[in-house]
Design a protein around this motif. Structure first.
Motif, short mmCIF file in Angstrom:
data_model
loop_
_atom_site.label_atom_id
_atom_site.label_comp_id
_atom_site.label_asym_id
_atom_site.label_seq_id
_atom_site.Cartn_x
_atom_site.Cartn_y
_atom_site.Cartn_z
N UNK A 165 -5.98 14.69 -4.00
CA UNK A 165 -7.33 14.63 -4.49
C UNK A 165 -7.71 15.52 -4.98
N UNK A 166 -8.60 15.47 -5.77
CA UNK A 166 -9.23 17.01 -6.72
C UNK A 166 -10.35 17.61 -5.70
N UNK A 167 -10.80 16.88 -4.87
CA UNK A 167 -11.64 17.49 -3.89
C UNK A 167 -11.14 18.02 -2.64
N UNK A 168 -11.25 19.47 -2.52
CA UNK A 168 -10.76 20.22 -1.57
C UNK A 168 -11.19 19.65 -0.30
N UNK A 169 -12.65 19.53 -0.08
CA UNK A 169 -13.11 19.24 1.30
C UNK A 169 -12.48 17.73 1.64
N UNK A 170 -12.09 16.80 0.75
CA UNK A 170 -11.50 15.65 1.23
C UNK A 170 -10.08 15.78 1.70
N UNK A 171 -9.26 16.60 1.12
CA UNK A 171 -8.07 17.04 1.35
C UNK A 171 -7.94 17.79 2.78
N UNK A 172 -8.97 18.61 2.99
CA UNK A 172 -8.99 19.20 4.39
C UNK A 172 -9.32 18.32 5.43
N UNK A 173 -10.26 17.14 5.03
CA UNK A 173 -10.58 16.27 6.10
C UNK A 173 -9.46 15.56 6.46
N UNK A 174 -8.68 14.99 5.24
CA UNK A 174 -7.44 13.94 5.59
C UNK A 174 -6.16 14.90 6.40
N UNK A 175 -6.22 16.29 6.20
CA UNK A 175 -5.21 17.07 6.88
C UNK A 175 -5.47 17.19 7.93
N UNK A 176 -6.80 17.49 8.45
CA UNK A 176 -7.38 17.58 9.81
C UNK A 176 -7.00 16.27 10.82
N UNK A 177 -7.33 15.34 10.10
CA UNK A 177 -7.41 13.95 10.86
C UNK A 177 -5.95 13.70 11.09
N UNK A 178 -5.12 13.69 10.21
CA UNK A 178 -3.59 13.34 10.28
C UNK A 178 -2.81 14.47 11.14
N UNK A 179 -3.21 15.50 11.26
CA UNK A 179 -2.46 16.61 12.06
C UNK A 179 -2.88 16.48 13.43
N UNK A 180 -4.25 16.03 13.72
CA UNK A 180 -4.50 15.69 15.03
C UNK A 180 -3.72 14.69 15.75
N UNK A 181 -3.15 13.79 14.73
CA UNK A 181 -2.23 12.70 15.24
C UNK A 181 -0.76 12.72 15.00
N UNK A 182 -0.36 14.19 14.85
CA UNK A 182 1.01 14.66 15.13
C UNK A 182 1.69 14.19 13.50
N UNK A 183 0.75 14.13 12.48
CA UNK A 183 1.51 13.86 11.18
C UNK A 183 1.64 15.13 10.45
N UNK A 184 2.58 15.27 9.52
CA UNK A 184 2.70 16.64 8.70
C UNK A 184 2.09 16.30 7.47
N UNK A 185 1.29 17.10 6.75
CA UNK A 185 0.73 16.85 5.44
C UNK A 185 0.87 17.66 4.57
N UNK A 186 1.18 17.25 3.24
CA UNK A 186 1.32 18.14 2.04
C UNK A 186 -0.01 18.02 1.22
N UNK A 187 -0.78 18.75 0.94
CA UNK A 187 -2.09 18.38 0.03
C UNK A 187 -1.94 19.11 -1.37
#
Length: 219
Positions: free
Chosen positions: A8-30
């Motif tokens: 996603x070209x929006x950094x804030x959106x990537x940070x949101x997605x990363x935080x949500x998924x990491x809290x649920x034990x997923x690994x995320x590359x952005x």
């Protein structure tokens, strides 16, 4: 834990997605730019999230470019609600879409549903860099181009690819592919390997390595 790619070209959106998924034990590359994604490593992801509206290359075009290289779910993130955009994305290989703005519970619910489906379904593709095996049709591709292998050549390639890095002697390959019923001539394997290499080299690929004095392996 699943490995998820988010673009996603929006950094804030990537940070949101990363935080949500990491809290649920997923690994995320952005990534903010699809062109920065290493296409040779796409097969490692369990799910891909793509924003539709991005400068340079949009999410739908990127999905079209990579669909032949991955068999994991691809979900679009879009602020657009026009039906034709959604339909276009699904027609070219997308699995679902999530409309912005979305809540954490909705994002997680949609992702988990697709991950559960993937665990139930048997994968019919084997992806190794630019090379993809369609295990249901016994075909192999480099990118979008089909490599025209004979039945024996395909069987040898699939055997080595499924056991990437393991070394097989000519005799072992012959026994695993042809069994003991026919005329046992392991020297035929050398000719098959030669032909396989020639066909892959047309696409600038050389996936089979000779381990001198032992046999062959898939790089």
């Amino acid at each position: 834990m699943s490995l998820i790619l988010a673009v996603d070209d929006e950094l804030d959106m990537l940070e949101l997605i990363k935080n949500i998924l990491k809290k649920n034990n997923h690994q995320v590359d952005v990534y903010q730019n699809p062109l920065d994604v290493d296409n040779s490593k796409l097969s490692k992801y369990d799910l891909i999230l793509l924003d539709v509206m991005m400068p340079g290359i949009d999410g739908i075009s990127f999905c079209k470019d990579i669909r032949a290289k991955v068999d994991c779910p691809i979900l679009f993130l879009t602020a657009k609600t026009m039906e034709e955009d959604i339909v276009e994305g699904l027609l070219i290989g997308g699995d679902d879409y999530i409309t912005k703005p979305f809540g954490a519970s909705e994002l997680l619910a949609r992702i988990e549903a697709h991950l559960r489906r993937e665990k139930r379904e048997r994968h019919t593709s084997l992806n190794l860099g630019e090379i993809r095996f369609d295990l249901s049709s016994n075909e192999v591709f480099v990118g979008d181009e089909k490599v025209h292998l004979t039945k024996s050549e395909y069987q040898i390639s699939e055997l080595l690819a499924k056991r990437k890095g393991q070394v097989f002697s000519r005799e072992q390959i012959y026994e695993l592919i042809f069994g003991f019923d026919g005329i046992r001539d392991a020297s035929a394997i050398s000719e098959h390997i030669k032909n396989i290499r020639a066909k892959f080299q047309k696409y600038y690929e050389n996936p089979i390595e000779t381990v001198w004095g032992i046999g062959y392996k898939w790089n």
